[in-house]
Design an enzyme around this catalytic site. Structure first.
Site, PDB file in Angstrom:
ATOM      1  N   GLU A  85       0.839  -1.219   0.000  1.00  0.00           N
ATOM      2  CA  GLU A  85       0.000   0.000   0.000  1.00  0.00           C
ATOM      3  C   GLU A  85       0.863   1.253   0.000  1.00  0.00           C
ATOM      4  OE1 GLU A  85      -3.132  -0.038   2.972  1.00  0.00           O
ATOM      5  OE2 GLU A  85      -3.324   2.145   2.875  1.00  0.00           O
ATOM      6  N   LYS A 274      -7.039  -0.725  11.705  1.00  0.00           N
ATOM      7  CA  LYS A 274      -6.451  -1.137  10.412  1.00  0.00           C
ATOM      8  C   LYS A 274      -5.234  -0.265  10.120  1.00  0.00           C
ATOM      9  CE  LYS A 274      -5.996  -1.285   5.754  1.00  0.00           C
ATOM     10  NZ  LYS A 274      -5.154  -0.432   4.918  1.00  0.00           N
ATOM     11  N   ASP A 290       4.559 -14.228  11.537  1.00  0.00           N
ATOM     12  CA  ASP A 290       3.264 -14.694  11.034  1.00  0.00           C
ATOM     13  C   ASP A 290       2.210 -13.601  11.259  1.00  0.00           C
ATOM     14  OD1 ASP A 290       0.780 -15.889  10.721  1.00  0.00           O
ATOM     15  OD2 ASP A 290       1.367 -17.767  11.680  1.00  0.00           O
ATOM     16  N   HIS A 387      -2.858  10.737  -0.761  1.00  0.00           N
ATOM     17  CA  HIS A 387      -3.203   9.528  -1.515  1.00  0.00           C
ATOM     18  C   HIS A 387      -3.326   9.818  -2.998  1.00  0.00           C
ATOM     19  CE1 HIS A 387      -4.783   6.281   1.378  1.00  0.00           C
ATOM     20  NE2 HIS A 387      -3.677   6.831   1.806  1.00  0.00           N
TER      21      HIS A 387
HETATM   22  C1  MEV Z   1      -5.657   3.373   5.314  1.00  0.00           C
HETATM   23  O1  MEV Z   1      -4.907   2.251   4.926  1.00  0.00           O
HETATM   24  C2  MEV Z   1      -5.621   3.527   6.806  1.00  0.00           C
HETATM   25  C3  MEV Z   1      -6.516   4.632   7.383  1.00  0.00           C
HETATM   26  O2  MEV Z   1      -7.860   4.465   6.924  1.00  0.00           O
HETATM   27  C4  MEV Z   1      -6.447   4.524   8.888  1.00  0.00           C
HETATM   28  C5  MEV Z   1      -7.408   5.423   9.633  1.00  0.00           C
HETATM   29  O3  MEV Z   1      -8.470   5.759   9.080  1.00  0.00           O
HETATM   30  O4  MEV Z   1      -7.092   5.746  10.781  1.00  0.00           O
HETATM   31  C6  MEV Z   1      -6.066   5.995   6.904  1.00  0.00           C
END
Ligand code: MEV
Length: 432
Positions: A85, A274, A290, A387
């Site tokens: 990513e 995430k 892992d 992004h």
């Molecule tokens: C994107 O990979 C991760 C984010 O969505 C994390 C977040 O929203 O805190 C930018």
């Protein structure tokens, strides 16, 4: 189409590729070329990769990047990150640099206990089982001696074995719940070998005692709530100021609110976490650990109080901003891929051959840094600006733009919003 195949695993690599190319592609030769293009030119190295898993046909590359300038407990680290990513490595590097001038990251390993269980069914009186268990308990230790000897020499081994009555969950269900210290190894093989021996001992002793015990399975748990590391950053609120943070008090308050939202709202918590795992997984992969095990354990931990919640927390107290996270991480720096994969070895060397506990600290810091970068963007300019820059690059590459075209495209989209269609249209007009 019927794509079933018998005896696939027995085919040679060439035969497997032939079968796949013929079966699924209108242009089998092109498919074969793509597969072969990703083989390593060094046959021995390719064979090493072939043998990591089964039915290997080629390699799927993931970029390995590095994020320098991580000041952790007073010393600088350059952190290797394997991730597909875009923006993650840039975000980590930015956070690292930002916090290096504000006291750096502090990381502490809280505990390092691993867990494994033998799940079994017992038909009979609970007190009979309890008595039986306390009588045979020493045998679980003595009969695993050949497995635990080396680990004990390294200062680890089986910590304890308990009998757990789980009949409130399932009829006649009990467990041997064992805890382990596996030192610098992740310990999966060690734990599972011990557990399978416990199961044998349990069955044998039950037979001798005439007890009706049926072992269902023996396996480690990837939920390790007592193998936790804490990472933290902290500084006076006014020190948070920099070019993009003009009003540090307002920034700190919005930041704390953003974390509070993730603490109370599961939809946000999942995305928040995430972002943390973007950093965590990238280092886990680069160091041959892992990531599925870590992911499973981390998310269970995030839900330990009955609702899925944020792994990180933030506060402002007496003019000081503090941001921290606590995550369970069962990691290894010896055994497994760590000595087999040349790049994994290289990454561990780049990290100055950390112990498992040191690697826990580094990984947690990478997660916190990532989370900081995401929240900082989200609570200020939003994440799309950065992004979209990366997105623009991807489209430019997709269209194989030459140097002059690249220059014109980048210049144009400095002032214009990047959307896929706008970029495509601009490129097409350029090329008319
Ligand atoms: C994107 O990979 C991760 C984010 O969505 C994390 C977040 O929203 O805190 C930018």
């Amino acid at each position: 189409m019927n794509n079933a195949v018998a005896g696939f695993s027995k085919l040679s690599k060439k035969e497997k590729i032939n079968w796949i190319a013929k079966e699924f592609f209108s242009n089998p030769e092109e498919a074969q070329n793509i597969i072969r293009n990703y083989w390593n030119s060094d046959d021995k190295l390719q064979q090493l990769h072939d043998e990591f898993i089964e039915n290997t046909i080629t390699n799927l590359y993931i970029p390995l990047g590095v994020a320098p300038n991580f000041l952790i407990n007073g010393s600088y680290k350059t952190i290797p990150m394997a991730i597909e990513e875009s923006s993650v490595v840039a975000a980590a590097s930015k956070s690292a640099k930002y916090w290096a001038t504000r006291g750096g990251f502090k990381a502490t390993v809280m505990n390092t206990e691993k867990i494994g269980q033998v799940h079994f069914i017992f038909n009979g009186e609970v007190h009979t089982l309890e008595e039986f268990f306390s009588q045979i308990k020493p045998k679980f230790f003595s009969e695993t001696q050949s497995i635990t000897k080396n680990m004990q020499e390294r200062g680890g081994g089986i910590l304890d074995i308990q009998l757990k009555d789980k009949r409130n969950l399932l009829e006649n269900y009990y467990q041997l719940h064992a805890t382990f210290d596996t030192k610098d190894s992740m310990g999966a093989n060690f734990i599972n070998s011990c557990l399978e021996q416990f199961a044998k001992t349990l069955k044998k002793e039950a037979q001798n005692a005439g007890l009706d015990i049926e072992v269902i399975m023996s396996i480690l748990s990837n939920y390790v709530p007592n193998c936790v590391v804490r990472a933290e950053v902290s500084c006076p609120v006014e020190d948070l100021a920099e070019k993009h943070i003009q009003d540090p008090q307002e920034f700190a308050e919005r930041f704390v609110q953003a974390v509070q939202i993730a603490e109370v709202e599961p939809f946000r918590a999942v995305t928040h976490n995430k972002g943390i795992m973007n950093g965590v997984d990238a280092v886990i992969l680069a160091t041959g650990n892992d990531f599925r095990a870590v992911e499973a354990g981390v998310h269970a931990y995030a839900a330990r109080n009955g609702q899925y919640s944020s792994l990180s927390h933030a506060k402002i107290e007496n003019g000081t901003f503090t941001f921290w996270l606590e995550i369970p991480l069962a990691l290894g720096t010896v055994g497994g891929l760590t000595s087999l994969h040349p790049l994994v070895k290289l990454c561990l060397e780049m990290l100055e051959k950390p112990s498992a506990a040191e690697l826990m600290q580094i990984v947690a810091v990478a997660g916190l840094a990532q989370n900081f970068a995401a929240l900082r963007s989200l609570t200020t300019n939003g994440i799309q600006e950065g992004h979209m820059k990366m997105h623009l690059n991807n489209i430019i590459n997709q269209f194989e733009a030459n140097e002059e075209e690249r220059h014109l495209i980048r210049n144009h989209f400095k002032k214009t919003t990047v959307t896929h269609s706008a970029v495509v249209e601009f490129i097409e007009n350029l090329r008319k």
